[in-house]
Design an enzyme around this catalytic site. Structure first.
Site, short mmCIF file in Angstrom:
data_model
loop_
_atom_site.label_atom_id
_atom_site.label_comp_id
_atom_site.label_asym_id
_atom_site.label_seq_id
_atom_site.Cartn_x
_atom_site.Cartn_y
_atom_site.Cartn_z
N SER A 44 -5.73 -1.70 -25.60
CA SER A 44 -4.81 -0.69 -25.07
C SER A 44 -4.53 0.39 -26.11
O SER A 44 -4.45 1.58 -25.78
CB SER A 44 -3.48 -1.34 -24.66
OG SER A 44 -3.69 -2.46 -23.84
N TYR A 133 -7.03 -11.99 -22.94
CA TYR A 133 -5.98 -11.03 -23.26
C TYR A 133 -4.96 -11.06 -22.14
O TYR A 133 -5.18 -10.50 -21.06
CB TYR A 133 -6.61 -9.64 -23.42
CG TYR A 133 -5.65 -8.51 -23.76
CD1 TYR A 133 -4.33 -8.73 -24.15
CD2 TYR A 133 -6.09 -7.19 -23.71
CE1 TYR A 133 -3.49 -7.69 -24.46
CE2 TYR A 133 -5.25 -6.13 -24.03
CZ TYR A 133 -3.95 -6.38 -24.40
OH TYR A 133 -3.11 -5.34 -24.70
N LYS A 161 -4.86 -13.95 -26.61
CA LYS A 161 -3.94 -12.95 -27.15
C LYS A 161 -2.73 -12.96 -26.22
O LYS A 161 -2.80 -12.48 -25.09
CB LYS A 161 -4.58 -11.57 -27.21
CG LYS A 161 -3.64 -10.51 -27.79
CD LYS A 161 -4.20 -9.11 -27.66
CE LYS A 161 -3.17 -8.12 -28.20
NZ LYS A 161 -3.52 -6.72 -27.85
N THR A 163 0.49 -11.64 -25.18
CA THR A 163 1.41 -10.51 -25.24
C THR A 163 2.42 -10.68 -24.11
O THR A 163 2.34 -10.04 -23.05
CB THR A 163 0.65 -9.18 -25.13
OG1 THR A 163 -0.40 -9.17 -26.10
CG2 THR A 163 1.58 -8.01 -25.42
N SER A 204 -0.54 -3.35 -32.55
CA SER A 204 -0.79 -1.91 -32.68
C SER A 204 -0.11 -1.32 -33.91
O SER A 204 -0.67 -0.46 -34.59
CB SER A 204 -0.34 -1.18 -31.42
OG SER A 204 1.03 -1.42 -31.16
#
Length: 288
Positions: A44, A133, A161, A163, A204
């Site tokens: 992203s 993800y 991952k 998130t 990020s």
């Protein structure tokens, strides 16, 4: 594949074209200054869902050429176009990426059997490994503990991952799948995830804040929670200002303040106003 991975920013020029010189500078900053263990490419943060298949390949190629074998590389190949995902999986594998990742297929309300088919089709097409993800707040796709168990029946699917803010699920996954790789995906919750025993993180903000992330992660693993908490407080002060000013645009402005040609975001993301550019410069001076 354990440790801290930057979700890599990509430099684009004002026309939205890939700025290869700037991308190479971002890569070097992450490896040489932020000292991360690896790069998560075309996620992203790289504005992946706004670029073409050929542009994704170009980014994969530039990153591998710049990094060589200095750090680990994970290629995010997920797309709701399964043919594209398989094409990118083969391309990144041939380049020598150490693992693949794929976002859960989104937009259409795919059922779990369709999601499972998607992952198996991608990873069974190559001699590589897959990291799921999972980012429910953007995709609307929630995967249960039992469903993760089904996905992990494919031995080539080696981790997630994660998130999400469901730390009960994260704790259950850590206990249930001790041999799978779990990466924290929310930078603002790194300490909480580290305490639960994740194998690393993909973030990020690591493009500029990698050193603080390293301190948080290592202090947590040593049980020095009070020290780690103070650094997480400082990190979250930074993240709050970042989000208020414009996440990706501000990260790029901070990198520019460090002499890195981080470029611009692709439209429809807008450029920062002069006032917000000034705010980004203040954020850079305050935290870095």
């Amino acid at each position: 594949m354990k440790g801290l991975f930057t979700a890599l920013i990509v430099s684009y020029d004002k026309d939205g074209e890939i700025n290869e010189k700037g991308l190479r500078e971002i890569i070097r900053y992450n490896v040489d200054v932020c000292k991360v263990d690896g790069l998560y490419v075309n996620g992203s943060t790289g504005e992946n869902f706004m670029i073409s298949t050929e542009e994704k390949k170009q980014i994969f190629r530039i990153v591998k050429d710049e990094v060589k074998d200095q750090v680990e590389l994970i290629a995010q190949v997920g797309s709701i176009n399964l043919k594209e995902s398989i094409e990118l999986a083969k391309y990144a594998t041939d380049l020598g990426y150490g693992a693949l990742s794929a976002v859960t297929p989104f937009y259409y309300k795919f059922d779990f059997e369709e999601i499972k088919h998607y992952y198996n089709e991608i990873i069974n097409s190559v001699d590589n490994k897959m990291i799921i993800y999972s980012i429910p707040f953007l995709t609307g796709v929630n995967i249960s503990l039992e469903q993760f168990a089904e996905l992990f029946e494919n031995e080539k699917i080696i981790g997630v991952k994660f998130t999400a803010g469901d730390f009960y699920l994260l704790e259950r996954m850590r206990k249930t799948f001790p041999d799978k790789l779990l990466y924290a995906g929310f930078d603002e919750m790194l300490l909480s995830a580290a305490v639960l025993g994740v194998d690393g993180a993909i973030g990020s903000t690591f493009n500029v804040n990698g050193q603080r992330a390293r301190e948080i992660y290592e202090l947590a693993n040593k049980g020095e929670i009070a020290k780690a908490r103070e650094i997480q407080h400082e990190t979250n002060d930074f993240i709050t200002e970042l989000l208020n000013n414009g996440l990706y645009q501000t990260l790029k402005e901070i990198l520019k303040e460090k002499g890195v040609d981080a470029g611009y975001c692709r439209q429809p993301m807008k450029e920062l106003s002069e006032e917000k550019v000034d705010t980004a410069k203040r954020i850079a001076a305050t935290y870095f």
